[in-house]
Enzyme design. Structure first.
Site, PDB file in Angstrom:
ATOM      1  N   CYS A   1      32.352  50.267 -24.439  1.00 49.30           N
ATOM      2  CA  CYS A   1      32.384  49.970 -22.779  1.00 49.30           C
ATOM      3  C   CYS A   1      31.559  48.791 -22.613  1.00 49.30           C
ATOM      4  CB  CYS A   1      32.115  51.405 -22.335  1.00 49.30           C
ATOM      5  SG  CYS A   1      32.880  51.090 -20.502  1.00 49.30           S
TER       6      CYS A   1
ATOM      7  N   GLU B   1      35.991  55.755 -25.419  1.00 47.25           N
ATOM      8  CA  GLU B   1      34.758  56.309 -25.321  1.00 47.25           C
ATOM      9  C   GLU B   1      34.308  57.716 -25.095  1.00 47.25           C
ATOM     10  OE1 GLU B   1      32.350  54.310 -22.096  1.00 47.25           O
ATOM     11  OE2 GLU B   1      30.520  55.146 -22.796  1.00 47.25           O
TER      12      GLU B   1
ATOM     13  N   LYS C   1      25.579  53.165 -28.701  1.00 43.15           N
ATOM     14  CA  LYS C   1      25.801  51.978 -27.722  1.00 43.15           C
ATOM     15  C   LYS C   1      24.576  51.625 -27.229  1.00 43.15           C
ATOM     16  CE  LYS C   1      27.848  52.113 -22.956  1.00 43.15           C
ATOM     17  NZ  LYS C   1      28.586  52.727 -22.039  1.00 43.15           N
TER      18      LYS C   1
HETATM   19  C1  ACM Z   1      30.707  52.474 -19.402  1.00 44.86           C
HETATM   20  O1  ACM Z   1      29.871  51.890 -19.995  1.00 44.86           O
HETATM   21  N1  ACM Z   1      31.301  53.732 -19.635  1.00 44.86           N
HETATM   22  C2  ACM Z   1      30.926  51.840 -17.934  1.00 44.86           C
END
Ligand code: ACM
Length: 256
Positions: A140, A36, A107
């Site tokens: 993530c 990420e 995301k």
């Molecule tokens: C995250 O979602 N980078 C902890």
């Protein structure tokens, strides 16, 4: 099909050297996953800093992914980046081949201070065809919500590409269950190192439809690992002779 990850430790604000590091480490594979926010780093001091390190979908991260695809022969490279779309910032991942951009996922579940800088993603969970294999993307903290992997699997994902900057300790032991309950492969590419007091846990890994961890990286070092998988295993959703992961679902009982 050979799949893998490029675990490294991006330095906050040093986009070009970070991308060069990923390029130098990238091994031969058909599908490669980077962390990420691979170019920018993660723990921004301010939204102004996040904005200054953001890029459009056709920015430096795409260019680096195209170069990596060319160098490694990968049919697709997936990498997280701070996406700027007009005034809006998203914590996104792009999927690219040597020829260009295949798609973008924004995301869905933003974590902690990300909420100060990024909007929650508006793309929904998406699946792409990569050399005849269905590849879905989540980023993530999406792992914490089983609906993310389940939605990708219901939409046909056979492999989940999972760029990460993990700080909570539980993901490496949870992704085997996400893989098992959905009968999918997952490639979690985490970063390691520390940024302004935040420690990232490394331990990138590839998990299989039977819940096995096929390869796992150490917690505090660069690691570029690949493993050979048979994506056809992710097309079999049978649990037992009379049970099927999708056929036995009872969505009429799942509403709140
Ligand atoms: C995250 O979602 N980078 C902890």
């Amino acid at each position: 099909m050979r799949v893998g990850f490029v675990q490294f430790a991006p330095e906050l604000g040093r986009s070009q050297p970070n991308l060069e590091r990923a390029e130098a480490l990238a091994p031969r594979a058909d599908l490669l996953v980077l962390p990420e926010l691979a170019a920018s780093g993660y723990n921004f001091e301010s939204t102004a800093q996040a904005r200054s390190l953001s890029e459009p979908a056709d920015g430096p991260t795409l260019a680096a992914c195209r170069r990596i695809a060319r160098k490694t022969g990968a049919a697709a490279v997936v990498a997280g980046f701070a996406e700027r779309d007009g005034d809006r910032l998203y914590n996104s991942a792009l999927l690219a081949d040597a020829g260009g951009l295949l798609g973008v996922y924004r995301k869905t579940h933003v974590f902690e201070s990300e909420k100060d800088h990024f909007l929650p993603g508006d793309t929904g969970f998406r699946v792409w065809d990569v050399a005849g294999v269905r590849v879905g993307v989540m980023v993530c903290f999406d792992w914490f919500f089983p609906e993310a992997a389940r939605t990708l699997a219901l939409r046909g994902a056979e492999i989940i590409a999972h760029p990460s900057n993990l700080v909570l300790p539980w993901c490496p032991d949870s992704m085997p269950v996400r893989s098992l309950e959905n009968a999918v492969f997952a490639v979690t590419c985490n970063r390691w190192g520390e940024e302004r007091g935040l420690k990232f846990i490394g331990r990138s890994q590839v998990t299989a439809p039977d819940g096995q961890i096929l390869v796992r990286a150490p917690d505090g070092a660069d690691a570029a690992e690949t493993v050979e998988i048979d994506p056809a295993r992710a097309r079999v959703k049978t649990i037992a002779k009379r049970n099927d992961r999708f056929g036995d679902r009872r969505p009429e009982h799942y509403a709140r």
